[in-house]
Design an enzyme around this catalytic site. Structure first.
Site, PDB file in Angstrom:
ATOM      1  N   HIS A   1       0.867  -1.201   0.000  1.00 58.29           N
ATOM      2  CA  HIS A   1       0.000   0.000   0.000  1.00 58.29           C
ATOM      3  C   HIS A   1       0.893   1.236   0.000  1.00 58.29           C
ATOM      4  O   HIS A   1       1.500   1.570   1.015  1.00 58.29           O
ATOM      5  CB  HIS A   1      -0.905   0.020   1.238  1.00 58.29           C
ATOM      6  CG  HIS A   1      -1.866   1.169   1.251  1.00 58.29           C
ATOM      7  ND1 HIS A   1      -3.204   1.013   1.558  1.00 58.29           N
ATOM      8  CD2 HIS A   1      -1.712   2.478   1.007  1.00 58.29           C
ATOM      9  CE1 HIS A   1      -3.808   2.181   1.489  1.00 58.29           C
ATOM     10  NE2 HIS A   1      -2.920   3.103   1.154  1.00 58.29           N
TER      11      HIS A   1
ATOM     12  N   HIS B   1       1.590   5.413  -1.704  1.00 60.51           N
ATOM     13  CA  HIS B   1       1.266   6.595  -2.531  1.00 60.51           C
ATOM     14  C   HIS B   1       2.568   7.192  -3.026  1.00 60.51           C
ATOM     15  O   HIS B   1       3.444   7.524  -2.206  1.00 60.51           O
ATOM     16  CB  HIS B   1       0.533   7.653  -1.703  1.00 60.51           C
ATOM     17  CG  HIS B   1      -0.762   7.171  -1.114  1.00 60.51           C
ATOM     18  ND1 HIS B   1      -1.973   7.358  -1.734  1.00 60.51           N
ATOM     19  CD2 HIS B   1      -1.020   6.474   0.019  1.00 60.51           C
ATOM     20  CE1 HIS B   1      -2.938   6.825  -0.994  1.00 60.51           C
ATOM     21  NE2 HIS B   1      -2.385   6.277   0.077  1.00 60.51           N
TER      22      HIS B   1
ATOM     23  N   LYS C   1      -9.151  -0.230  -5.818  1.00 62.13           N
ATOM     24  CA  LYS C   1      -9.190   0.468  -4.531  1.00 62.13           C
ATOM     25  C   LYS C   1     -10.559   1.097  -4.313  1.00 62.13           C
ATOM     26  O   LYS C   1     -11.048   1.853  -5.148  1.00 62.13           O
ATOM     27  CB  LYS C   1      -8.115   1.553  -4.514  1.00 62.13           C
ATOM     28  CG  LYS C   1      -8.100   2.381  -3.241  1.00 62.13           C
ATOM     29  CD  LYS C   1      -7.701   1.564  -2.018  1.00 62.13           C
ATOM     30  CE  LYS C   1      -7.922   2.304  -0.718  1.00 62.13           C
ATOM     31  NZ  LYS C   1      -6.705   2.825  -0.119  1.00 62.13           N
TER      32      LYS C   1
ATOM     33  N   HIS D   1     -10.533   1.128   1.880  1.00 61.55           N
ATOM     34  CA  HIS D   1     -10.328   2.136   2.922  1.00 61.55           C
ATOM     35  C   HIS D   1     -11.537   2.004   3.851  1.00 61.55           C
ATOM     36  O   HIS D   1     -12.637   2.436   3.515  1.00 61.55           O
ATOM     37  CB  HIS D   1     -10.232   3.541   2.327  1.00 61.55           C
ATOM     38  CG  HIS D   1      -9.953   4.578   3.373  1.00 61.55           C
ATOM     39  ND1 HIS D   1      -8.738   5.208   3.507  1.00 61.55           N
ATOM     40  CD2 HIS D   1     -10.730   5.067   4.372  1.00 61.55           C
ATOM     41  CE1 HIS D   1      -8.781   6.035   4.538  1.00 61.55           C
ATOM     42  NE2 HIS D   1      -9.981   5.975   5.078  1.00 61.55           N
TER      43      HIS D   1
ATOM     44  N   HIS E   1      -4.681  -0.680   5.985  1.00 63.53           N
ATOM     45  CA  HIS E   1      -4.207   0.107   7.133  1.00 63.53           C
ATOM     46  C   HIS E   1      -5.130   0.012   8.350  1.00 63.53           C
ATOM     47  O   HIS E   1      -5.691   1.003   8.795  1.00 63.53           O
ATOM     48  CB  HIS E   1      -3.949   1.567   6.761  1.00 63.53           C
ATOM     49  CG  HIS E   1      -4.973   2.221   5.868  1.00 63.53           C
ATOM     50  ND1 HIS E   1      -6.320   2.237   6.150  1.00 63.53           N
ATOM     51  CD2 HIS E   1      -4.848   2.882   4.696  1.00 63.53           C
ATOM     52  CE1 HIS E   1      -6.959   2.887   5.193  1.00 63.53           C
ATOM     53  NE2 HIS E   1      -6.099   3.284   4.300  1.00 63.53           N
TER      54      HIS E   1
ATOM     55  N   ASP F   1       1.379   2.666   3.517  1.00 66.02           N
ATOM     56  CA  ASP F   1       0.526   3.841   3.312  1.00 66.02           C
ATOM     57  C   ASP F   1       1.357   5.117   3.392  1.00 66.02           C
ATOM     58  O   ASP F   1       0.860   6.167   3.818  1.00 66.02           O
ATOM     59  CB  ASP F   1      -0.632   3.877   4.312  1.00 66.02           C
ATOM     60  CG  ASP F   1      -1.745   4.830   3.858  1.00 66.02           C
ATOM     61  OD1 ASP F   1      -1.736   5.247   2.683  1.00 66.02           O
ATOM     62  OD2 ASP F   1      -2.616   5.160   4.689  1.00 66.02           O
TER      63      ASP F   1
HETATM   64  O1  DOR Z   1      -3.545   9.630   5.535  1.00 66.44           O
HETATM   65  C1  DOR Z   1      -3.880   9.289   4.403  1.00 66.44           C
HETATM   66  N1  DOR Z   1      -3.321   9.829   3.315  1.00 66.44           N
HETATM   67  N2  DOR Z   1      -4.843   8.395   4.273  1.00 66.44           N
HETATM   68  C2  DOR Z   1      -5.350   8.070   3.068  1.00 66.44           C
HETATM   69  O2  DOR Z   1      -6.238   7.259   3.028  1.00 66.44           O
HETATM   70  C3  DOR Z   1      -4.903   8.776   1.849  1.00 66.44           C
HETATM   71  C4  DOR Z   1      -3.548   9.288   2.024  1.00 66.44           C
HETATM   72  C5  DOR Z   1      -3.149  10.275   0.952  1.00 66.44           C
HETATM   73  O3  DOR Z   1      -3.373  10.013  -0.246  1.00 66.44           O
HETATM   74  O4  DOR Z   1      -2.573  11.305   1.307  1.00 66.44           O
HETATM   75 ZN    ZN Z   2      -3.413   5.094   1.480  1.00 65.53          ZN
END
Ligand code: DOR
Ligand code: ZN
Length: 349
Positions: A16, A18, A102, A139, A177, A250
């Site tokens: 997971h 970003h 997702k 989520h 998460h 995450d």
């Molecule tokens: O804290 C988070 N940031 N939770 C999420 O679900 C998305 C993520 C983000 O893309 O910044």
């Molecule tokens: Zn995330």
């Protein structure tokens, strides 16, 4: 803590992650590629990744940012909107482009505006996924403003997760998460098709960290950190050896100015030292012998793919986490534990 000084594990994966786009992508991808063989890439760009073409070109941009000589495979996901075409999904899954889908409840978190308001609208997508064996990454928070923010995950289990699993008894689901003992209990008591990722930061902080001596925007993420008893439940789950739990950072970078403001973004950036943070937690729990299962084996088993064929070594050597990372266009990101020391380091190969 044990006396172990070095440990070699099958190369881990991040299930997971970003990485954003543009200059930020170029700045953050090398950190992950240095440690992990693969990563599940979240699709919450603006606009979201919903087509095979968009996923292929996003994957190419990520691959371009991987340092020369480093092997790293981004595993792409499709963002579940209310208009996502099941045929597009099928095409992407069969072509090996989409690894998973997702689900963001609309409004639950960063860039979730294009998410789903009512699951019945996307039942045809779930049917196609169930038939193909394609995992749904969830989520797990309700968006009902009348529900206390610290209860949104627990309420999601009752209101959304249980009915979803009952309606689609063959659907593979990752409860992403997890942050509560409620979610841990739920995942443990569910069948093999339900897995869960756990972040390093939720293993390390509880909700006090958000308010220590003042408001701490860099400790804010969603789902928000919970009480200490929940953190302890997450530690037990991650180090238990149960194959249902696996590594998913995450890691969610935001520029400092978007965090340190009157309405700061959710997201904690752990990528620069991710595997070392997990190693520290497993060491503190005297469970270094279980780090490999959590980091490198349970995820591939759930997704039905081979484990990585090379290894990663860690040594008990202190490292100072950089206070700030600056990327090409001059923006700064503050990493989790920036300016502090952690007790493990990757041995560079
Ligand atoms: O804290 C988070 N940031 N939770 C999420 O679900 C998305 C993520 C983000 O893309 O910044
Ligand atoms: Zn995330």
């Amino acid at each position: 803590m044990s006396e172990i000084k070095t440990i070699t594990i099958i190369r881990p994966d991040d299930w997971h992650l970003h990485v954003r786009d543009g200059a930020m992508l170029e700045a953050v991808v090398p950190s992950t590629a240095r440690q992990f063989g693969r990563a599940i890439i979240m699709p919450n760009l603006v606009p979201p990744v919903t087509t095979v073409d968009a996923a292929v070109s996003y994957r190419n941009r990520i691959l371009k940012a991987v340092p020369q000589g480093v092997a790293f495979e981004p595993l792409m996901t499709a963002y579940l909107t209310e208009t996502l075409d099941p045929d597009e999904l099928r095409r992407g899954f069969e072509a090996g482009v989409f690894a998973a889908v997702k689900l963001y409840p609309a409004g639950a978190t960063t860039n979730s505006e294009s998410g789903v308001t009512d699951l019945s609208i996307v039942h045809a997508v779930f049917e196609a996924m169930q038939e193909m064996g394609m995992p749904l990454l969830v989520h797990g928070e309700v968006t009902d403003p009348s529900i206390d923010i610290f209860d949104r995950e627990a309420v999601f289990i009752e209101r959304v997760m249980i009915p979803l699993l009952a309606d689609f008894p063959g659907l593979k689901v990752v409860f992403e998460h997890v942050t509560t003992s409620d979610a841990v209990d739920f995942v443990e008591s569910s069948g093999h098709r339900i897995g869960a990722t756990i972040t390093a930061h939720h293993l390390m902080i509880n909700r006090n960290a958000l308010f220590q001596g003042g408001i701490r925007p860099h400790m804010y993420c969603l789902p928000v950190a919970k009480r200490e008893k929940h953190r302890l439940a997450l530690r037990r789950a991650a180090t238990s050896g149960s194959e249902k739990f696996f590594l998913g950072t995450d890691s969610a970078p935001h520029p400092v100015h978007a965090k340190e403001t009157a309405c700061g973004c959710a997201g904690i950036f752990t990528a620069p030292t991710a595997i070392e943070l997990y190693a520290q937690v497993f060491d503190e729990e005297d469970a270094m012998d279980r780090l490999e299962a959590f980091s490198s084996q349970n995820g591939p088993a759930f997704y039905g793919v081979a484990e990585n064929s090379d290894t990663l070594s860690l040594q008990r050597v202190d490292q100072k986490v950089p206070e700030m990372m600056t990327f090409a266009d001059g923006e700064n990101i503050h990493p989790f534990m920036g300016g502090q020391t952690i007790g493990w380091s990757v041995v560079s190969s």
